[in-house]
Design an enzyme around this catalytic site. Structure first.
Site, short mmCIF file in Angstrom:
data_model
loop_
_atom_site.label_atom_id
_atom_site.label_comp_id
_atom_site.label_asym_id
_atom_site.label_seq_id
_atom_site.Cartn_x
_atom_site.Cartn_y
_atom_site.Cartn_z
N ARG A 237 -164.71 -8.99 89.45
CA ARG A 237 -165.40 -9.72 88.44
C ARG A 237 -164.41 -10.56 87.53
NH1 ARG A 237 -169.20 -8.88 91.22
NH2 ARG A 237 -171.37 -8.11 90.78
N GLU A 266 -169.52 -18.74 85.80
CA GLU A 266 -169.77 -19.22 87.04
C GLU A 266 -171.41 -19.76 87.15
OE1 GLU A 266 -167.70 -15.33 89.10
OE2 GLU A 266 -169.75 -15.52 89.58
N HIS A 285 -167.24 -17.13 94.55
CA HIS A 285 -167.96 -15.64 94.64
C HIS A 285 -168.71 -15.61 95.82
CE1 HIS A 285 -169.56 -12.51 91.49
NE2 HIS A 285 -169.38 -11.87 92.74
#
Length: 325
Positions: A237, A266, A285
């Protein structure tokens, strides 16, 4: 009457077709996007939630009074309000390691991409520049005989360790849950203290959940302990790393490079400082969701839902709610 599973958010039709085909008999899969009237209506009589968390707080749990299980398709659960789930007495489960192999492979890819300057070289070649810079200034490295430090030796961390050893890389780790000596021997790793890992690792890979204890786990102090040749990789993360401190360390060559699949925001803003650095490799991601593990994630999710429906305890309950089962 079929038991209702609320599936969110919506996915491409081919993935929804897969999910519907795997839905067990006696269950109805209702697809809705958070924030829509359809979602609120479906939550009212849903007994199970299957999908990805999108700011799942007290309002959600109040809107779903019949909920028996939140079953996530992701490994991370930082978007779920754990105290709201506890108050609602609803267990929250992650995907049971369904994407662990994918993240481990992605981690190794990022390590190699940074050590070999893959993105930098690709951009130079595409711009018509062949072998820019001399080898002393534009250095590339091998994984062999380097020391990998894994922070968080869970399901993913263990898979990274096994794959790194295939590159003749020595592996050490730090985790609050320490393995037994026989487990360490079987995996080929050794435990070191946190600061010791930072000082002695050539490569550092992060595999911890995001909570109050891991937010900004890697900041200016920690980066200052690392060797100048160190490469850091983050596939867990974004907020585990203090981005401002990492930018300073990379810009001043305090450490050699970074491979990041996750960021604090993000998507990041168009003028994010990382975009100006040649020693950073970024991916969106994307480590977890491979085509193969959609099936694995649905399989684990539906299995857990069937367990709860049959009156059995669910698997993979997040640690903070382990006492609720």
């Amino acid at each position: 009457m079929a038991k209702k599973i609320l599936f969110a958010p919506s996915q491409p039709e081919v993935i929804l077709t897969m999910a519907k085909a795997m839905t067990p008999a006696g269950f109805e899969l209702v697809v809705a996007d958070p924030g829509t009237p359809q979602f609120i209506q479906a939550a009212g009589d849903a007994e199970y939630y299957l999908g990805l968390a999108r700011r799942m707080g007290g309002e959600f749990f109040r809107s779903a009074p019949n909920l028996k299980l939140v079953q996530l398709l992701s490994a991370g659960y930082d978007h779920v309000d754990i105290e709201a789930a506890r108050k609602a007495k609803v267990p929250v489960c992650n995907n049971g390691g369904a994407n662990a192999l994918a993240v481990a492979e992605h981690t190794i890819m990022l390590i190699l991409a940074v050590l070999k300057r893959v993105v930098q070289f690709h951009n130079s070649v595409a711009a018509g520049k062949w072998r820019v810079g001399n080898p002393a200034d534009v250095r590339v490295y091998e994984m062999a005989n380097r020391r990998l430090g894994i922070i968080g030796l869970g399901n993913i961390g263990k898979k990274v360790a096994r794959r790194a050893r295939a590159f003749d890389t020595a592996v050490q780790y730090y985790d609050i849950r320490r393995l037994s000596e026989s487990e360490e021997d079987a995996l080929g790793v050794r435990f070191v203290l946190f600061d010791e890992l930072l000082r002695t690792s050539d490569i550092i890979s992060l595999h911890v959940p995001l909570d109050d204890s891991t937010r900004n786990l890697i900041g200016a102090r920690e980066l200052g302990l690392m060797k100048r040749e160190t490469v850091i990789v983050n596939t867990c993360r974004g907020p585990v790393i203090d981005e401002a401190a990492l930018y300073d360390a990379l810009k001043t060559n305090r450490i050699a490079g970074a491979g990041l699949d996750v960021m604090v925001d993000e998507p990041p803003k168009a003028d994010h400082p990382f975009f100006t650095l040649p020693n950073v490799t970024l991916t969106p991601h994307s480590a977890g969701p491979t085509w193969e593990n959609w099936t694995a994630r649905f399989r684990n999710g539906f299995d857990n839902i069937e367990r709860v429906a049959a009156g059995r305890a669910p698997l993979w309950v997040v640690p903070e709610l382990a006492d609720q089962t």
